[in-house]
Design a protein around this motif. Structure first.
Motif, PDB file in Angstrom:
ATOM      1  N   VAL A 151     -28.537-111.579  51.511  1.00 33.46           N
ATOM      2  CA  VAL A 151     -28.728-113.020  51.610  1.00 33.46           C
ATOM      3  C   VAL A 151     -28.180-113.447  52.964  1.00 33.46           C
ATOM      4  O   VAL A 151     -26.997-113.302  53.246  1.00 33.46           O
ATOM      5  CB  VAL A 151     -28.063-113.791  50.447  1.00 33.46           C
ATOM      6  CG1 VAL A 151     -28.902-113.700  49.203  1.00 33.46           C
ATOM      7  CG2 VAL A 151     -26.661-113.306  50.158  1.00 33.46           C
ATOM      8  N   ARG A 152     -29.077-113.926  53.818  1.00 31.89           N
ATOM      9  CA  ARG A 152     -28.746-114.230  55.210  1.00 31.89           C
ATOM     10  C   ARG A 152     -28.710-115.738  55.431  1.00 31.89           C
ATOM     11  O   ARG A 152     -29.709-116.421  55.287  1.00 31.89           O
ATOM     12  CB  ARG A 152     -29.792-113.614  56.143  1.00 31.89           C
ATOM     13  CG  ARG A 152     -29.553-113.884  57.631  1.00 31.89           C
ATOM     14  CD  ARG A 152     -30.744-113.439  58.455  1.00 31.89           C
ATOM     15  NE  ARG A 152     -30.924-112.012  58.414  1.00 31.89           N
ATOM     16  CZ  ARG A 152     -30.361-111.161  59.268  1.00 31.89           C
ATOM     17  NH1 ARG A 152     -29.594-111.622  60.249  1.00 31.89           N
ATOM     18  NH2 ARG A 152     -30.580-109.862  59.167  1.00 31.89           N
ATOM     19  N   ARG A 153     -27.521-116.249  55.754  1.00 29.64           N
ATOM     20  CA  ARG A 153     -27.386-117.648  56.133  1.00 29.64           C
ATOM     21  C   ARG A 153     -27.872-117.804  57.566  1.00 29.64           C
ATOM     22  O   ARG A 153     -27.464-117.045  58.447  1.00 29.64           O
ATOM     23  CB  ARG A 153     -25.926-118.081  56.002  1.00 29.64           C
ATOM     24  CG  ARG A 153     -25.665-119.494  56.461  1.00 29.64           C
ATOM     25  CD  ARG A 153     -24.221-119.875  56.173  1.00 29.64           C
ATOM     26  NE  ARG A 153     -23.842-121.090  56.880  1.00 29.64           N
ATOM     27  CZ  ARG A 153     -22.678-121.697  56.732  1.00 29.64           C
ATOM     28  NH1 ARG A 153     -21.780-121.203  55.903  1.00 29.64           N
ATOM     29  NH2 ARG A 153     -22.396-122.787  57.402  1.00 29.64           N
ATOM     30  N   THR A 154     -28.735-118.781  57.814  1.00 29.47           N
ATOM     31  CA  THR A 154     -29.409-118.842  59.112  1.00 29.47           C
ATOM     32  C   THR A 154     -28.923-119.945  60.041  1.00 29.47           C
ATOM     33  O   THR A 154     -29.420-120.061  61.159  1.00 29.47           O
ATOM     34  CB  THR A 154     -30.926-119.025  58.901  1.00 29.47           C
ATOM     35  OG1 THR A 154     -31.160-120.236  58.196  1.00 29.47           O
ATOM     36  CG2 THR A 154     -31.520-117.852  58.128  1.00 29.47           C
ATOM     37  N   MET A 155     -27.967-120.767  59.588  1.00 29.77           N
ATOM     38  CA  MET A 155     -27.485-121.850  60.446  1.00 29.77           C
ATOM     39  C   MET A 155     -26.089-122.274  59.988  1.00 29.77           C
ATOM     40  O   MET A 155     -25.700-122.027  58.846  1.00 29.77           O
ATOM     41  CB  MET A 155     -28.451-123.036  60.423  1.00 29.77           C
ATOM     42  CG  MET A 155     -28.702-123.622  59.061  1.00 29.77           C
ATOM     43  SD  MET A 155     -30.080-124.805  59.032  1.00 29.77           S
ATOM     44  CE  MET A 155     -31.489-123.687  59.226  1.00 29.77           C
ATOM     45  N   PRO A 156     -25.326-122.910  60.881  1.00 31.36           N
ATOM     46  CA  PRO A 156     -23.986-123.361  60.493  1.00 31.36           C
ATOM     47  C   PRO A 156     -24.035-124.638  59.671  1.00 31.36           C
ATOM     48  O   PRO A 156     -25.103-125.198  59.422  1.00 31.36           O
ATOM     49  CB  PRO A 156     -23.309-123.607  61.848  1.00 31.36           C
ATOM     50  CG  PRO A 156     -24.441-123.980  62.757  1.00 31.36           C
ATOM     51  CD  PRO A 156     -25.620-123.172  62.298  1.00 31.36           C
ATOM     52  N   GLY A 157     -22.872-125.123  59.266  1.00 34.95           N
ATOM     53  CA  GLY A 157     -22.794-126.375  58.522  1.00 34.95           C
ATOM     54  C   GLY A 157     -21.750-126.313  57.424  1.00 34.95           C
ATOM     55  O   GLY A 157     -21.411-125.235  56.937  1.00 34.95           O
ATOM     56  N   THR A 158     -21.234-127.471  57.049  1.00 41.55           N
ATOM     57  CA  THR A 158     -20.212-127.598  56.011  1.00 41.55           C
ATOM     58  C   THR A 158     -20.799-128.240  54.775  1.00 41.55           C
ATOM     59  O   THR A 158     -21.433-129.294  54.853  1.00 41.55           O
ATOM     60  CB  THR A 158     -19.034-128.455  56.524  1.00 41.55           C
ATOM     61  OG1 THR A 158     -18.438-127.798  57.652  1.00 41.55           O
ATOM     62  CG2 THR A 158     -17.979-128.654  55.447  1.00 41.55           C
ATOM     63  N   ILE A 159     -20.602-127.620  53.616  1.00 41.91           N
ATOM     64  CA  ILE A 159     -21.038-128.205  52.353  1.00 41.91           C
ATOM     65  C   ILE A 159     -20.186-129.431  52.067  1.00 41.91           C
ATOM     66  O   ILE A 159     -18.965-129.417  52.238  1.00 41.91           O
ATOM     67  CB  ILE A 159     -20.903-127.183  51.214  1.00 41.91           C
ATOM     68  CG1 ILE A 159     -21.902-126.025  51.414  1.00 41.91           C
ATOM     69  CG2 ILE A 159     -21.130-127.834  49.851  1.00 41.91           C
ATOM     70  CD1 ILE A 159     -21.756-124.903  50.413  1.00 41.91           C
TER      71      ILE A 159
END
Length: 341
Positions: A151-159
């Motif tokens: 499972v590849r996360r493709t961008m940054p960011g905060t939930i």
């Protein structure tokens, strides 16, 4: 007070769920993944590999998390449940939680759309806290035959999650999965819905996100959709909040810029992994139903209530409905704009 050893269940561990669960398990949290039977077999083979936006890989061994396709086994001792199913499955999942989990279990919706938390509340005991959440990034899952499952996360960011339960964000925030509390999650969810209008365009284009956004014809289509949506939201007194980057009202203007100016103004938007595609594209590629009813469908329904024309949004909605369940193909912008509705 949220205990550090709280038992966490990922309800509907698809791409987002497996990534979140993998990060939590890697940090030593007590995690159970509730998955489909085929996913049990896949994960039992070699575990789970999570890949961060910078390409860093981490293999989560099977002994680091629990795994089941049985809701009763998953939920009966849960302290926190992260709901990551598609919006269309929210009611069914809520009924399973209500029937199997402790009455005071904490339930967090990490789903697309603006109404999932309310759906969960309608089916859960009043003493069960239901928390809205917003995931600002997408995750791409490897093909079923690939092991271990990637499972590849493709961008940054905060939930972001509701700030109604002290300590919850801190208890869930781990390396690779930053989580913060926010005082106005409903505005955040409307802002995310505005961004998610591109999910359908990315799926219909059959292009990686970075290539689709680099094409001004696709950006103009997205900008026109967003303008319709903003008009509809204003008519209903809805104020979407900024999720990432520019404020919602400015986004259509940025998207309409010529390519060279867009690259300057939106360099962060384009600084995404070349593998990145929308979750709706993944649904297309796997022959699954999409969340179009909870994205463009919401704007169409709200427009009808105020007798506002939202023809382009309706065309995108119709194109997706027509494409669901069929072999994936590349649509053109001209084809979408010419759609008869």
């Amino acid at each position: 007070m949220i205990e550090s050893n709280s038992r966490i269940v990922i309800a509907g561990a698809g791409s987002i769920g497996c990534y979140a669960g993998g990060c939590l398990a890697a940090a030593g949290k007590a995690v159970t993944l509730l998955v489909r039977p085929r996913m049990v077999k896949l994960l039992q083979q070699e575990g789970l590999k999570i890949i961060d936006p910078d390409g860093a890989e981490k293999l989560i061994e099977l002994e680091q998390f629990s795994l089941t396709s049985d809701p009763e086994i998953a939920f009966r001792q849960a302290d926190i449940i992260l709901v990551t199913v598609k919006s269309g499955a929210t009611e069914e999942m809520a009924e399973l939680i209500a029937g199997c989990a402790p009455s005071k279990v904490i339930v967090v919706s990490l789903q697309n759309g603006v109404g999932n938390a309310e759906t969960l509340r309608q089916h859960l005991p009043p003493e069960a806290p239901v928390i809205s959440g917003m995931v600002p990034f997408n995750v791409v899952q490897s093909e079923p035959e690939v092991t271990p499952l990637n499972v590849r996360r493709t961008m940054p960011g905060t939930i972001l999650i509701d700030d109604t339960l002290d300590g919850l964000a801190e208890a869930l925030s781990v390396p690779g999965l930053a989580i913060k509390a926010h005082p106005n999650m409903q505005s955040i969810l409307w802002g995310k819905l505005l961004m998610n209008l591109n999910n359908a365009l990315n799926a219909l284009s059959n292009l990686p996100l970075v290539k689709q956004l680099a094409d001004r014809k696709w950006r103009l289509l997205l900008a026109d959709q967003m303008s319709e949506a903003l008009k509809v939201m204003r008519a209903h007194g809805i104020t979407p909040a900024k999720v990432q980057g520019a404020p919602p009202a400015v986004l259509p203007w940025i998207l309409r810029l010529p390519n060279f100016l867009f690259r300057l103004a939106a360099h962060k938007m384009l600084a995404i992994n070349p593998h990145a595609r929308s979750s709706m594209w993944e649904d297309f590629s796997r022959g699954r139903a999409t969340e179009i009813d909870y994205l463009q469908g919401v704007i169409v329904r709200l427009a009808d209530e105020k007798n506002i024309a939202a023809q382009l949004t309706l065309k995108v909605f119709a194109c997706v409905k027509q494409a669901e369940g069929k072999p994936i193909r590349s649509h053109s912008v001209e084809e979408i704009r010419a759609m008869k509705v």
